[in-house]
Design an enzyme around this catalytic site. Structure first.
Site, PDB file in Angstrom:
ATOM      1  CD  GLU A  92      -2.647  -1.075   2.654  1.00 13.86           C
ATOM      2  OE1 GLU A  92      -3.391  -2.012   2.891  1.00 13.86           O
ATOM      3  OE2 GLU A  92      -2.469  -0.106   3.445  1.00 13.86           O
ATOM      4  CB  CYS A 105       2.780   7.422   3.499  1.00 16.88           C
ATOM      5  SG  CYS A 105       3.240   6.260   4.817  1.00 16.88           S
ATOM      6  CB  CYS A 112       5.518  -5.484   9.453  1.00 13.63           C
ATOM      7  SG  CYS A 112       6.598  -4.705  10.678  1.00 13.63           S
ATOM      8  CB  CYS A 116       3.225  -2.568  16.523  1.00 12.83           C
ATOM      9  SG  CYS A 116       4.966  -2.073  16.493  1.00 12.83           S
ATOM     10  CB  CYS A 119       0.379  -2.121  13.456  1.00 10.80           C
ATOM     11  SG  CYS A 119       0.879  -1.761  11.764  1.00 10.80           S
ATOM     12  CB  CYS A 333      -0.135   0.978   7.780  1.00  9.09           C
ATOM     13  SG  CYS A 333       0.541   2.613   7.544  1.00  9.09           S
TER      14      CYS A 333
END
Length: 343
Positions: A92, A105, A112, A116, A119, A333
Site C-alpha cells: 500500500e 507514504c 512486517c 505492534c 497495527c 496501514c
C-alpha cells in the site's frame, strides 16, 4: 532472473552500460528514462538505439509496480493505492495533498515482523523485503497516475524500514540523486519502531533525512505491552540512540505516539512523556489510533486528545496532533491489503 536495473545508482549504471560495450553517455539517457521520465519498459526509450534496447531487455528488468486498487477520500482528496509487485505480492501507498506540496507514504516491506499490537500491517508477519526499485516504483506510479509532482516522502507504510536497511539506504540515495527525481533529503522521513543498531548505523551515513521513532509508550513496561521490539531494546537504550542520531546529524528527532483509549492516553502517560521529552530537541506527533477489525483498541475522543496535547504543550513539548487524512477510506496501514487478501 534478469537484473533489477532500477536499483542501480547512476555510477553503477555507467559501469553496466560499459560492460554492454556502449558509451557511458548512454547511461545518462537510460537513467533519466527510468528515474525522471518514469519509463516502465525499455521500448519507451525512444532516443536509445534498438540494439541497446535489445541488450537491456535481454539482461535487465524494470520491476513492475502495478495499480490494483485506488481509493479516493471524498473528505480531503487523500489517495490510497494498492500496488501489485512482480511476484503477486501487494503493498500500500498513500498520497496526501498539503499546501506545501504532495506527500507520499510508502511501504518498505510486504508485511512486517515487528508485531505492534495496534497495527494491521504486522498481521500475518513478514513476507519479504522490497527492493529499492520497488520502493521507488510506488512513488513513480503515483506521479504517473496523478500527473502531479511528489515533494515529500515518508517511509512509514507497511514494514519496518530499518529492518530492510540496505535497500532503504539505496532507495534514499536514488530518490535524492541529482540525476533522478532529486527530492531533497530534508523532505524524506523514515520511521522506525526502534532498532538500535540500525539507528546508530544510520547516524553515520551523513544523511539529512528526518528520523521518526514510534514511541507509543511512556515507560519501558508500557511500551512492551504494545510493541514486542521493546523486549529486545530497552526504552533508555533507544532514546540514547536517538540522541546520538541528533548529535551526529543535527536533525531534530520526531517521536510518533499512537494514542489508544485507556491504554496510553492518561494524565500519568502525559506526565511520563514530559519527563522523557522535556530536555530533548524533538517534535512529538500524536496519532489517534485507527481502529482495525482484528484488534480491540479504540481511539480516544477529540476532547481527551486535545487535553493530552495541551498538557504536553504547557510543559514545553513541541507537539501536534496528526491531521486525520482519508478517514472515509481504509486509512490504517495494511487495511486495504488485508481486505483484498481476505476477499
Amino acid at each position: 532472473m534478469k537484473k533489477d536495473i532500477g536499483a542501480y545508482t547512476y555510477e553503477q549504471l555507467q559501469k553496466e552500460i560499459e560492460m554492454l560495450g556502449e558509451k557511458t553517455f548512454r547511461a545518462k539517457q537510460v537513467y533519466e528514462w527510468i528515474h525522471v521520465k518514469l519509463a516502465s519498459s525499455f521500448e519507451e526509450m525512444t532516443n536509445v538505439s534498438k540494439e541497446l534496447r535489445k541488450k537491456l531487455d535481454d539482461h535487465y528488468i524494470i520491476l513492475p509496480v502495478r495499480e490494483v486498487e485506488r481509493q479516493v477520500s471524498k473528505l480531503d482528496g487523500t489517495n490510497k493505492f494498492l500496488f501489485e509487485l512482480y511476484d503477486g505480492n501487494m503493498v500500500e501507498s498513500v498520497l496526501m495533498r498539503y499546501k506545501h506540496g504532495n506527500s507520499v507514504c510508502i511501504s518498505s516491506q510486504v508485511g512486517c515482523r515487528m508485531g505492534c499490537r495496534f497495527c494491521a500491517s504486522t498481521i500475518g508477519g513478514l513476507v519479504r523485503n522490497l527492493s529499492p526499485s520497488e520502493m521507488l516504483g510506488q512513488i513513480y506510479q503515483i506521479q504517473k497516475i496523478t500527473k502531479e509532482r511528489v515533494s515529500n516522502v515518508v517511509v512509514m507504510g507497511t514494514g519496518e524500514p530499518l529492518d530492510n536497511y540496505d535497500s532503504l539506504l539505496r532507495f534514499i540515495r536514488l530518490l535524492t540523486d541529482e540525476h533522478g527525481l532529486h527530492i531533497s533529503q530534508r523532505n524524506v522521513t523514515v520511521s522506525t519502531c526502534g532498532l538500535v543498531p540500525q539507528i546508530l548505523r544510520l547516524a553515520q551515513e551523513e544523511l539529512q533525512i528526518t528520523l521518526a521513532l514510534s514511541l507509543h509508550g511512556s515507560t519501558q513496561e508500557k511500551r512492551k505491552k504494545l510493541m514486542p521490539v521493546a523486549n529486545k531494546y530497552d526504552l533508555e537504550e533507544v532514546l540514547h540512540a536517538c540522541d546520538l542520531y541528533f548529535e551526529k546529524t543535527g536533525r531534530r528527532m520526531t517521536f510518533e505516539y499512537s494514542l489508544v483509549h485507556e491504554v496510553n492516553d492518561t494524565k500519568e502517560d502525559a506526565e511520563e512523556l514530559i519527563e522523557i521529552l522535556q530536555h530533548r530537541n524533538c517534535h512529538l506527533n500524536l496519532i489517534p489510533v485507527n481502529p482495525i477489525r482484528e484488534r480491540k483498541f479504540k481511539r480516544p475522543d477529540s476532547k481527551n486528545t486535545l487535553n493530552f496535547k495541551n498538557k504536553l504543550e504547557k510543559n514545553g513539548i513541541n507537539v501536534t496532533i496528526r491531521r486525520e487524512m482519508g478517514a472515509d477510506i481504509d486509512g490504517a496501514c495494511g487495511q486495504l491489503r488485508r481486505r483484498r487478501q481476505n476477499d
